[in-house]
Design a protein around this motif. Sequence first.
Motif, PDB file in Angstrom:
ATOM      1  N   LYS A 245      -5.573  11.055  -4.876  1.00  0.00           N
ATOM      2  CA  LYS A 245      -4.460  10.257  -5.202  1.00  0.00           C
ATOM      3  C   LYS A 245      -3.253  10.565  -4.359  1.00  0.00           C
ATOM      4  O   LYS A 245      -3.170  11.849  -3.981  1.00  0.00           O
ATOM      5  CB  LYS A 245      -4.022  10.129  -6.641  1.00  0.00           C
ATOM      6  CG  LYS A 245      -3.339  11.429  -7.114  1.00  0.00           C
ATOM      7  CD  LYS A 245      -2.903  11.306  -8.381  1.00  0.00           C
ATOM      8  CE  LYS A 245      -2.088  12.432  -9.162  1.00  0.00           C
ATOM      9  NZ  LYS A 245      -1.407  12.148 -10.357  1.00  0.00           N
ATOM     10  N   TYR A 246      -2.438   9.790  -4.018  1.00  0.00           N
ATOM     11  CA  TYR A 246      -1.210  10.041  -3.051  1.00  0.00           C
ATOM     12  C   TYR A 246      -0.038   8.975  -3.521  1.00  0.00           C
ATOM     13  O   TYR A 246      -0.154   7.662  -3.324  1.00  0.00           O
ATOM     14  CB  TYR A 246      -1.579   9.863  -1.611  1.00  0.00           C
ATOM     15  CG  TYR A 246      -0.534  10.206  -0.806  1.00  0.00           C
ATOM     16  CD1 TYR A 246      -0.007  11.549  -0.443  1.00  0.00           C
ATOM     17  CD2 TYR A 246       0.314   9.484   0.290  1.00  0.00           C
ATOM     18  CE1 TYR A 246       1.203  11.846   0.115  1.00  0.00           C
ATOM     19  CE2 TYR A 246       1.252   9.556   0.832  1.00  0.00           C
ATOM     20  CZ  TYR A 246       1.850  10.870   0.996  1.00  0.00           C
ATOM     21  OH  TYR A 246       2.949  11.109   1.589  1.00  0.00           O
TER      22      TYR A 246
ATOM     23  N   ASN B  69       0.234   5.286 -16.906  1.00  0.00           N
ATOM     24  CA  ASN B  69       0.702   4.586 -17.927  1.00  0.00           C
ATOM     25  C   ASN B  69       0.418   2.976 -17.260  1.00  0.00           C
ATOM     26  O   ASN B  69       0.429   2.659 -16.264  1.00  0.00           O
ATOM     27  CB  ASN B  69       2.016   4.616 -18.265  1.00  0.00           C
ATOM     28  CG  ASN B  69       3.041   4.190 -17.479  1.00  0.00           C
ATOM     29  OD1 ASN B  69       3.409   3.111 -17.036  1.00  0.00           O
ATOM     30  ND2 ASN B  69       3.829   5.182 -16.898  1.00  0.00           N
ATOM     31  N   PRO B  70       0.415   1.828 -18.223  1.00  0.00           N
ATOM     32  CA  PRO B  70       0.050   0.582 -17.475  1.00  0.00           C
ATOM     33  C   PRO B  70       1.099  -0.022 -16.464  1.00  0.00           C
ATOM     34  O   PRO B  70       0.791  -0.747 -15.389  1.00  0.00           O
ATOM     35  CB  PRO B  70       0.307  -0.432 -18.780  1.00  0.00           C
ATOM     36  CG  PRO B  70      -0.107   0.505 -19.850  1.00  0.00           C
ATOM     37  CD  PRO B  70       0.512   1.886 -19.658  1.00  0.00           C
ATOM     38  N   TRP B  71       2.436   0.388 -16.462  1.00  0.00           N
ATOM     39  CA  TRP B  71       3.260   0.069 -15.532  1.00  0.00           C
ATOM     40  C   TRP B  71       3.143   0.666 -14.211  1.00  0.00           C
ATOM     41  O   TRP B  71       3.269  -0.045 -13.311  1.00  0.00           O
ATOM     42  CB  TRP B  71       4.863   0.688 -16.040  1.00  0.00           C
ATOM     43  CG  TRP B  71       5.479   0.067 -17.165  1.00  0.00           C
ATOM     44  CD1 TRP B  71       5.229   0.057 -18.356  1.00  0.00           C
ATOM     45  CD2 TRP B  71       6.773  -0.729 -17.067  1.00  0.00           C
ATOM     46  NE1 TRP B  71       6.064  -0.748 -19.154  1.00  0.00           N
ATOM     47  CE2 TRP B  71       6.767  -1.322 -18.092  1.00  0.00           C
ATOM     48  CE3 TRP B  71       7.530  -1.202 -15.821  1.00  0.00           C
ATOM     49  CZ2 TRP B  71       8.015  -1.969 -18.521  1.00  0.00           C
ATOM     50  CZ3 TRP B  71       8.555  -1.873 -16.242  1.00  0.00           C
ATOM     51  CH2 TRP B  71       9.034  -2.517 -17.763  1.00  0.00           C
ATOM     52  N   ASP B  72       2.518   1.699 -14.208  1.00  0.00           N
ATOM     53  CA  ASP B  72       2.208   2.456 -12.898  1.00  0.00           C
ATOM     54  C   ASP B  72       0.910   2.232 -12.302  1.00  0.00           C
ATOM     55  O   ASP B  72       0.612   2.765 -10.976  1.00  0.00           O
ATOM     56  CB  ASP B  72       2.498   3.910 -12.799  1.00  0.00           C
ATOM     57  CG  ASP B  72       4.129   4.503 -13.051  1.00  0.00           C
ATOM     58  OD1 ASP B  72       4.698   3.474 -12.960  1.00  0.00           O
ATOM     59  OD2 ASP B  72       4.261   5.540 -13.617  1.00  0.00           O
ATOM     60  N   VAL B  73      -0.231   1.664 -12.933  1.00  0.00           N
ATOM     61  CA  VAL B  73      -1.141   1.495 -12.387  1.00  0.00           C
ATOM     62  C   VAL B  73      -1.196   0.432 -11.276  1.00  0.00           C
ATOM     63  O   VAL B  73      -1.908   0.463 -10.290  1.00  0.00           O
ATOM     64  CB  VAL B  73      -2.323   0.907 -13.395  1.00  0.00           C
ATOM     65  CG1 VAL B  73      -3.525   0.307 -12.914  1.00  0.00           C
ATOM     66  CG2 VAL B  73      -2.684   1.743 -14.536  1.00  0.00           C
TER      67      VAL B  73
ATOM     68  N   VAL C  78      -4.688   0.613  -2.916  1.00  0.00           N
ATOM     69  CA  VAL C  78      -3.434   0.902  -1.814  1.00  0.00           C
ATOM     70  C   VAL C  78      -2.255   0.099  -2.340  1.00  0.00           C
ATOM     71  O   VAL C  78      -2.537  -1.159  -2.525  1.00  0.00           O
ATOM     72  CB  VAL C  78      -3.824   0.534  -0.380  1.00  0.00           C
ATOM     73  CG1 VAL C  78      -2.619   0.675   0.615  1.00  0.00           C
ATOM     74  CG2 VAL C  78      -5.103   1.445   0.062  1.00  0.00           C
ATOM     75  N   GLY C  79      -1.176   0.673  -2.317  1.00  0.00           N
ATOM     76  CA  GLY C  79       0.195   0.062  -2.694  1.00  0.00           C
ATOM     77  C   GLY C  79       1.067   0.094  -1.746  1.00  0.00           C
ATOM     78  O   GLY C  79       1.500   1.095  -1.331  1.00  0.00           O
ATOM     79  N   VAL C  80       1.646  -0.880  -1.234  1.00  0.00           N
ATOM     80  CA  VAL C  80       2.545  -1.146  -0.112  1.00  0.00           C
ATOM     81  C   VAL C  80       3.830  -1.569  -0.353  1.00  0.00           C
ATOM     82  O   VAL C  80       3.906  -2.710  -1.026  1.00  0.00           O
ATOM     83  CB  VAL C  80       2.009  -1.839   1.072  1.00  0.00           C
ATOM     84  CG1 VAL C  80       2.836  -2.127   2.579  1.00  0.00           C
ATOM     85  CG2 VAL C  80       0.623  -1.164   1.609  1.00  0.00           C
ATOM     86  N   PRO C  81       4.756  -0.666  -0.519  1.00  0.00           N
ATOM     87  CA  PRO C  81       6.162  -1.126  -0.763  1.00  0.00           C
ATOM     88  C   PRO C  81       7.015  -1.927   0.294  1.00  0.00           C
ATOM     89  O   PRO C  81       6.847  -1.608   1.523  1.00  0.00           O
ATOM     90  CB  PRO C  81       6.898   0.164  -1.004  1.00  0.00           C
ATOM     91  CG  PRO C  81       6.267   1.028  -0.056  1.00  0.00           C
ATOM     92  CD  PRO C  81       4.852   0.591  -0.186  1.00  0.00           C
ATOM     93  N   PHE C  82       7.386  -3.209   0.063  1.00  0.00           N
ATOM     94  CA  PHE C  82       8.040  -3.885   1.182  1.00  0.00           C
ATOM     95  C   PHE C  82       9.554  -3.982   0.980  1.00  0.00           C
ATOM     96  O   PHE C  82      10.204  -4.033   2.079  1.00  0.00           O
ATOM     97  CB  PHE C  82       7.520  -5.666   1.034  1.00  0.00           C
ATOM     98  CG  PHE C  82       6.452  -5.764   1.409  1.00  0.00           C
ATOM     99  CD1 PHE C  82       6.040  -6.320   2.713  1.00  0.00           C
ATOM    100  CD2 PHE C  82       5.098  -5.366   0.805  1.00  0.00           C
ATOM    101  CE1 PHE C  82       4.669  -6.409   3.144  1.00  0.00           C
ATOM    102  CE2 PHE C  82       3.957  -5.798   1.080  1.00  0.00           C
ATOM    103  CZ  PHE C  82       3.618  -6.429   2.430  1.00  0.00           C
TER     104      PHE C  82
ATOM    105  N   TRP D 238       4.865   4.818  -1.746  1.00  0.00           N
ATOM    106  CA  TRP D 238       3.470   4.209  -1.420  1.00  0.00           C
ATOM    107  C   TRP D 238       2.496   4.934  -2.085  1.00  0.00           C
ATOM    108  O   TRP D 238       2.555   5.997  -2.795  1.00  0.00           O
ATOM    109  CB  TRP D 238       3.104   4.755   0.170  1.00  0.00           C
ATOM    110  CG  TRP D 238       3.903   4.101   1.249  1.00  0.00           C
ATOM    111  CD1 TRP D 238       5.185   4.304   1.539  1.00  0.00           C
ATOM    112  CD2 TRP D 238       3.347   3.239   2.092  1.00  0.00           C
ATOM    113  NE1 TRP D 238       5.346   3.444   2.389  1.00  0.00           N
ATOM    114  CE2 TRP D 238       4.425   2.863   2.943  1.00  0.00           C
ATOM    115  CE3 TRP D 238       1.950   2.756   2.032  1.00  0.00           C
ATOM    116  CZ2 TRP D 238       3.988   1.776   3.904  1.00  0.00           C
ATOM    117  CZ3 TRP D 238       1.791   1.668   2.939  1.00  0.00           C
ATOM    118  CH2 TRP D 238       2.698   1.339   3.846  1.00  0.00           C
ATOM    119  N   THR D 239       1.328   4.035  -2.390  1.00  0.00           N
ATOM    120  CA  THR D 239       0.012   4.556  -3.376  1.00  0.00           C
ATOM    121  C   THR D 239      -1.064   4.519  -2.707  1.00  0.00           C
ATOM    122  O   THR D 239      -1.397   3.397  -1.966  1.00  0.00           O
ATOM    123  CB  THR D 239       0.221   3.535  -4.683  1.00  0.00           C
ATOM    124  OG1 THR D 239       1.480   3.832  -5.263  1.00  0.00           O
ATOM    125  CG2 THR D 239      -1.018   4.031  -5.631  1.00  0.00           C
TER     126      THR D 239
END
Length: 392
Positions: free
Chosen positions: A277-278, A161-165, A320-324, A283-284
């Motif tokens: 996908k992970y 969904n658009p929120w999670d892209v 790649v998504g990095v949570p801060f 983390w993404t």
Amino acid sequence: MRKTFTIALLMGITALPLMAETNETSEFEPNGTPGGGFLTDMLNSSLEKALEKNETKEEKPTLGRSLKDYVSAPKFGAYYIGRYAYSSADGANNGDGFSQRLIRAYVDGTILTDFKYRFQVQINNANFHMKDVFIEWARWKEFSIKFGQYKRAFLFENPYNPWDVGAGDYAQITRMIAGIGVTENGVANGGRDQGLQIQGDLFPAPSDGHRYLHYQLQVMNGQGINSADKNKRKDFIGTIQFQPIKDLFIGVFGWNGNYVTSNGLELERKRWAAGLKYEHNDWTVRAEYTHSCGHEASDYDEKTKTWNGTGKADGWYATVGVPFNSWLKVYLKYDVLRRQATWNSSKSMYSVIPNFQIHKNLLFQLQYNFVNDRTLAKENYSEIWAEAYVRF
């Protein structure tokens, strides 16, 4: 080629033991958060309380069963995405400025526990249309059947969904080859079609119970959403995905079909893709490649009755998504589409996208894109997007 692909895919699926449950990201509960937005939380809570209150009455459904054994309280939800877009490309007039990206509203629930239903509509400015409408028999994780209008089983990113892209838009291959950004029948297709699907999840791991194998097989019209078929052919779409460790999926996808344009042109769609996908601990990592055989409608020369171009396309992306911290997550994305499967037809995007999730119902997103489009005289330009996501 088409028959060989279809037979091979069918044999591969039917050779598996029965299993089933979708692994697609929910369109209606961004980031996996239960419930709806500010208003729909109150509405859904009231419906659930009304259902519980009804069960306390002396008059019960037959054989003493509670009302919840028959039907769940319908769940309502809605969200809005607003956008500002700037572009330095020649002829872009500095971009689209302010716009309404979309408004979506939905209702879903269960009947007799095993039957799931969903209705979802979308508004883009003055355009109102149905997005999802289906019923699914999902008694077992190993095997379920879905009938109606829903996402195609092609690419990992398509069901997000658009929120999670994590970005202001889907990757170019998801938009153009999976069809999320393609306009069919007068509306944006959204990567959906009408038809029948079987799917399931097989082989639970003894350690944590995650399923090692996911499959989906679809027989679809091929004409996209809200439209009847226009010929005797059907689209066959399928995926097999392996999950060697929890939350890591490695998958292959296949699509064999066609689309009939308003002036009667038949466009072949012979496509395959592979990716991974992970999603774990916020983390993404996502990466996919796809290849397509079949012309676009714009390749046809009406005067000469011939086709231009190579009749092929391909592309890939890596995200790649990095949570801060709890409210800041930064995505980096490399995104390429080659509309004729050549570098001269390529458009490459390099993006940095900070996401500010300051509440479960409120997300702000900034995005900078450096774009290299080799089909333009001025190949390089920049884009800045700003989006606000609100659930209500």
